[in-house]
Design an enzyme around this catalytic site. Sequence first.
Site, mmCIF file in Angstrom:
data_model
loop_
_atom_site.group_PDB
_atom_site.id
_atom_site.type_symbol
_atom_site.label_atom_id
_atom_site.label_comp_id
_atom_site.label_asym_id
_atom_site.label_seq_id
_atom_site.Cartn_x
_atom_site.Cartn_y
_atom_site.Cartn_z
ATOM 1 N N ASN A 11 -45.452 13.874 -17.803
ATOM 2 C CA ASN A 11 -46.214 14.857 -17.421
ATOM 3 C C ASN A 11 -46.970 14.519 -15.826
ATOM 4 O O ASN A 11 -47.929 13.453 -15.940
ATOM 5 C CB ASN A 11 -47.272 15.249 -18.083
ATOM 6 C CG ASN A 11 -48.044 16.357 -17.941
ATOM 7 O OD1 ASN A 11 -48.110 16.875 -16.966
ATOM 8 N ND2 ASN A 11 -48.902 16.992 -18.845
ATOM 9 N N ARG A 102 -42.516 17.715 -18.006
ATOM 10 C CA ARG A 102 -43.292 18.931 -18.065
ATOM 11 C C ARG A 102 -43.191 19.565 -16.546
ATOM 12 O O ARG A 102 -43.674 18.667 -15.583
ATOM 13 C CB ARG A 102 -44.758 18.547 -18.407
ATOM 14 C CG ARG A 102 -45.395 19.984 -18.697
ATOM 15 C CD ARG A 102 -46.882 19.507 -18.679
ATOM 16 N NE ARG A 102 -47.595 20.752 -18.707
ATOM 17 C CZ ARG A 102 -48.873 20.961 -18.269
ATOM 18 N NH1 ARG A 102 -49.148 20.149 -17.622
ATOM 19 N NH2 ARG A 102 -49.401 22.051 -18.254
ATOM 20 N N HIS A 191 -48.957 27.112 -20.771
ATOM 21 C CA HIS A 191 -49.119 26.518 -22.151
ATOM 22 C C HIS A 191 -47.804 26.982 -22.975
ATOM 23 O O HIS A 191 -47.962 26.925 -24.244
ATOM 24 C CB HIS A 191 -50.347 26.927 -22.706
ATOM 25 C CG HIS A 191 -51.573 26.467 -22.308
ATOM 26 N ND1 HIS A 191 -52.915 27.199 -22.435
ATOM 27 C CD2 HIS A 191 -51.855 25.232 -21.778
ATOM 28 C CE1 HIS A 191 -53.749 26.583 -21.708
ATOM 29 N NE2 HIS A 191 -53.126 25.237 -21.130
ATOM 30 N N ARG A 252 -62.838 27.685 -15.871
ATOM 31 C CA ARG A 252 -62.101 28.973 -15.289
ATOM 32 C C ARG A 252 -63.075 30.127 -15.982
ATOM 33 O O ARG A 252 -63.138 30.276 -17.080
ATOM 34 C CB ARG A 252 -60.660 28.964 -15.540
ATOM 35 C CG ARG A 252 -59.971 27.854 -15.120
ATOM 36 C CD ARG A 252 -58.399 28.255 -15.057
ATOM 37 N NE ARG A 252 -57.521 27.135 -14.797
ATOM 38 C CZ ARG A 252 -56.664 26.383 -15.527
ATOM 39 N NH1 ARG A 252 -56.604 26.860 -16.976
ATOM 40 N NH2 ARG A 252 -55.932 25.350 -15.153
ATOM 41 N N GLU A 395 -47.302 19.155 -27.441
ATOM 42 C CA GLU A 395 -46.546 19.341 -26.147
ATOM 43 C C GLU A 395 -45.471 18.405 -26.009
ATOM 44 O O GLU A 395 -44.241 18.844 -25.524
ATOM 45 C CB GLU A 395 -47.230 19.780 -25.055
ATOM 46 C CG GLU A 395 -47.928 21.069 -25.434
ATOM 47 C CD GLU A 395 -49.197 21.294 -24.235
ATOM 48 O OE1 GLU A 395 -50.331 20.628 -24.477
ATOM 49 O OE2 GLU A 395 -48.984 21.854 -23.452
#
Length: 427
Positions: A11, A102, A191, A252, A395
């Site tokens: 990642n 990823r 996601h 956010r 993940e």
Amino acid sequence: MSDATRVLVLNSGSSSVKYQLIDMAWGSPRPEAGGGARLASGIVERIGEGQGRIKHEPARHAPRERYESFPDHAGALAAVADELAADGLGLDSPRLAAIGHRTVHGGTRFTEPTLITDEVVEELRELIPLAPLHNPANITGIEVARKLRPDLPQVAVFDTAFHAGMPEYAARYAIDRAVADAHQVRRYGFHGTSHQYVSRRTAQLLGKDPEAVNVIVLHLGNGASASAVAGGRCVDTSMGLTPLEGLVMGTRSGDLDPAVVFHLHRVGGMSIDEIDTLLNRRSGLLGLCGDNDMREIGRRMAEGDDAARLAFDIYIHRLRKYIGGYYAVMGRVDAIAFTAGVGENSAAVREAALAGMEPLGIELDSVRNAVRGSSPRLISSDASRVQVAVVPTDEELEIAQQTFSVVRRSEGVMHGKTWNAPNELER
Ligand code: AMP
């Protein structure tokens, strides 16, 4: 079947690389069953920023940490390779089957995990305008890893892919179609590997086939998103063109009237870049109360802090609107699954998110909700028609499984054999 069963998951961010080495032959009697056991994991931080750090955590040895300068991603990956080699897990091992990357944005072009070729890298470059913060770093990670092991299959697994099958009425914004299409403006969602993993794992927890259940997945981490997964397919998700849309997040804003942007520009005198930074990095929980860590917010609320309380209430109100919305979209909901840092750990968030929903068949068991744990578990009462679950996300395991499945499928094609991908079997 070859005994190359290890997958390195990378990642790559702009100044960091997270990695995990996973052996698909472990953790399950058959790799085809979609198992996988972690052999090592770690992170390289502050790449290109003077003094960097690598933290390496092998499964069978004590964790190690060292500080040195990593001028670029090539240096970082070389350090990862050294650490793995010191544990007898070198990247030159014939047991390494593939590297899975990823990759944040696949646009409309990449809707499946994809074997990386020169053409694929070129197409990824064309997608940079859609994810200017993430895709360049992902591409750098891919290029460096391809140089390190040019002979090895490498697979891009996209954060957007699970949402690519959303119906057009959920994916399209209600703006002029020609303008939207000219600039690839649509809702992509993010996601995706987490929503896919958690929805399937929730079905497993219920002892049901993923195709037989409708699940609302609430991925509540520093970034946060909700999705409606009907019969194993995503039918709506809260993030959009970028990860800014939807839930209130750590930093956010999530949903707001787009005219806020015009107003801040015209009346507030802020530049587009300043507004971008405001909404992505200085909003959400942080903007509302000065903290983006839910633990700290909980502590402050217990002391009677009004700003922390209001931030929590806004966060929960938005979450409840999405739960209700996705309930209505699917008509029947079998389970609601909480995941990621906040979803897995905050009993208070889970309780507030679902309070008073008994008329919808949703009833938490407060004792079960309060129990902490690292395995998937049910926290609804026995009377609850909708099962409520806490399902830790993974993940990296999902990326490893998808990568391995692509490699096995391509081997099967090469040898004229058919091979059932893990996701067609019992996971
Ligand atoms: P993630 O992005 O999934 O790593 O989640 C990170 C967030 O999880 C942090 O910002 C924290 O707010 C939250 N978190 C982690 N542990 C806890 C906890 N025990 N209680 C509440 N929130 C937590």
